[in-house]
Scaffold this motif. Structure first.
Motif, mmCIF file in Angstrom:
data_model
loop_
_atom_site.group_PDB
_atom_site.id
_atom_site.type_symbol
_atom_site.label_atom_id
_atom_site.label_comp_id
_atom_site.label_asym_id
_atom_site.label_seq_id
_atom_site.Cartn_x
_atom_site.Cartn_y
_atom_site.Cartn_z
ATOM 1 N N SER A 1 0.834 -1.209 0.000
ATOM 2 C CA SER A 1 0.000 0.000 0.000
ATOM 3 C C SER A 1 0.866 1.256 0.000
ATOM 4 C CB SER A 1 -0.928 -0.001 1.216
ATOM 5 O OG SER A 1 -1.875 -1.050 1.135
ATOM 6 N N ASP B 1 2.280 1.681 -3.474
ATOM 7 C CA ASP B 1 1.249 2.182 -4.390
ATOM 8 C C ASP B 1 1.008 3.668 -4.168
ATOM 9 O OD1 ASP B 1 0.911 -0.304 -5.511
ATOM 10 O OD2 ASP B 1 -0.850 -0.824 -4.302
ATOM 11 N N MET C 1 1.529 7.491 -6.630
ATOM 12 C CA MET C 1 0.399 8.338 -6.998
ATOM 13 C C MET C 1 0.735 9.807 -6.834
ATOM 14 S SD MET C 1 -2.779 6.310 -5.195
ATOM 15 C CE MET C 1 -3.215 4.651 -5.661
ATOM 16 N N SER D 1 -3.992 13.809 -5.750
ATOM 17 C CA SER D 1 -5.095 13.100 -6.394
ATOM 18 C C SER D 1 -6.088 12.568 -5.359
ATOM 19 C CB SER D 1 -4.570 11.945 -7.238
ATOM 20 O OG SER D 1 -3.988 10.948 -6.417
ATOM 21 N N VAL D 2 -7.327 12.408 -5.817
ATOM 22 C CA VAL D 2 -8.356 11.839 -4.952
ATOM 23 C C VAL D 2 -7.989 10.410 -4.578
ATOM 24 C CG1 VAL D 2 -10.776 11.133 -4.824
ATOM 25 C CG2 VAL D 2 -10.163 13.312 -5.900
ATOM 26 N N GLU D 3 -7.464 9.655 -5.544
ATOM 27 C CA GLU D 3 -7.099 8.256 -5.291
ATOM 28 C C GLU D 3 -6.057 8.144 -4.179
ATOM 29 O OE1 GLU D 3 -7.148 9.724 -8.194
ATOM 30 O OE2 GLU D 3 -8.576 8.642 -9.465
ATOM 31 N N ALA D 4 -5.080 9.072 -4.191
ATOM 32 C CA ALA D 4 -4.033 9.030 -3.173
ATOM 33 C C ALA D 4 -4.609 9.279 -1.785
ATOM 34 C CB ALA D 4 -2.951 10.060 -3.489
ATOM 35 N N ARG D 5 -5.513 10.230 -1.673
ATOM 36 C CA ARG D 5 -6.089 10.529 -0.356
ATOM 37 C C ARG D 5 -7.002 9.395 0.124
ATOM 38 N NH1 ARG D 5 -4.923 15.685 1.167
ATOM 39 N NH2 ARG D 5 -4.027 16.987 -0.475
ATOM 40 N N MET D 6 -7.693 8.749 -0.825
ATOM 41 C CA MET D 6 -8.524 7.599 -0.444
ATOM 42 C C MET D 6 -7.654 6.456 0.067
ATOM 43 S SD MET D 6 -11.337 7.563 -3.531
ATOM 44 C CE MET D 6 -12.067 6.030 -2.967
ATOM 45 N N LEU D 7 -6.597 6.120 -0.682
ATOM 46 C CA LEU D 7 -5.715 5.037 -0.254
ATOM 47 C C LEU D 7 -5.019 5.382 1.056
ATOM 48 C CD1 LEU D 7 -4.296 2.344 -0.649
ATOM 49 C CD2 LEU D 7 -2.645 3.484 -2.153
#
Length: 258
Positions: free
Chosen positions: A162, A165, A169, A173-179
């Motif tokens: 994790s 990953d 990123m 980005s939204v994906e980075a904050r979600m992860l």
């Protein structure tokens, strides 16, 4: 809300002189009609052995939207649960036979051990639930069993993936904050398992335990929650991993038949 108690030999918290439920002292008044309704209902059942209330409500720590958690111990072989509204309070009721609760506690089920160890027994017709509560209290104070070494390696490996990953990123980005949010919770639970601390479904409880045990590590997770920055998430997660031996890039299990 009166309770007929002629057939009930009460071993735990006894009804008062008027035959009514003795509420947990710290419980807010808004929970009491709902708890009294469940108490009356269960005490009237011939198969009911005991009733236990647990969670934030009996401790006096309830939030505006907190529910009322209640376990009923019965004779028989069936387990069931329900959620319903009573007097504006959401009641989470779980009903099961004594042997079911006993087996789950012996297996080390963290939620049930927590519930029986810290909850309030409202009545106990046979004394068996009182014995079960004492067993849960002993297990609770001993702490959870140490997980198998494979668990730690697997969790280190997955959390390391994790982190890698997230490092790939874009930080904004939204994906980075979600992860980052998911990874921090995984790392927090991994820290608890590593420290032999009982897990809890509420992250706020685990955070309080971290603050009490390791303030410097808690400061790192607080920095993440204050900023939602993936960089802070990585700093916290790496600090947790360092306590367990650092990032793990290679992992394998023994072959087993399938």
């Amino acid at each position: 809300m009166s309770v007929a108690t002629e057939s009930a030999q009460v071993y735990a918290i006894a009804p008062d002189d008027d035959g009514r439920i003795a509420f947990p002292p710290a419980m807010e008044a808004r929970f009491r009609p709902a708890l009294a309704a469940v108490y009356d209902e269960m005490l009237a059942r011939q198969d009911a052995i005991a009733l236990l209330c647990f969670g934030s409500a009996p401790r006096g720590e309830a939030k505006p939207n907190s529910d009322l958690d209640v376990f009923a111990v019965i004779h028989g072989t069936e387990y069931w649960r329900q959620s319903r509204m009573i007097n504006g309070v959401e009641v989470q009721l779980q009903v099961g036979p004594l042997q079911f609760w006993r087996v789950q506690i012996e297996k080390g089920h963290p939620v049930l051990i927590d519930a029986f160890a810290t909850g309030e027994l409202l009545f106990d017709r046979t004394g068996e639930a009182t014995v079960l509560k004492r067993d849960a209290e002993e297990r609770y104070h001993r702490g959870p069993r140490e997980p198998a070494p494979e668990y730690f390696e697997r969790q280190r490996y997955m959390i390391t993936n994790s982190v890698r990953d997230l490092e790939d990123m874009s930080e904004d980005s939204v994906e980075a904050r979600m992860l980052a949010g998911v990874m921090v919770l995984e790392a927090l639970n991994f820290w608890g398992a590593n420290q032999l601390i009982w897990p809890h479904r509420k992250p706020s409880v685990m955070l309080r335990r971290l603050q009490g045990r390791d303030p410097s590590l808690a400061a790192k997770i607080e920095s993440f929650y204050a900023s939602s920055s993936p960089a802070h998430a990585i700093a916290f997660t790496d600090a947790v991993l360092e306590q367990a031996g650092g990032r793990l890039y290679v992992f394998s299990t023994d072959p087993e038949p399938v």
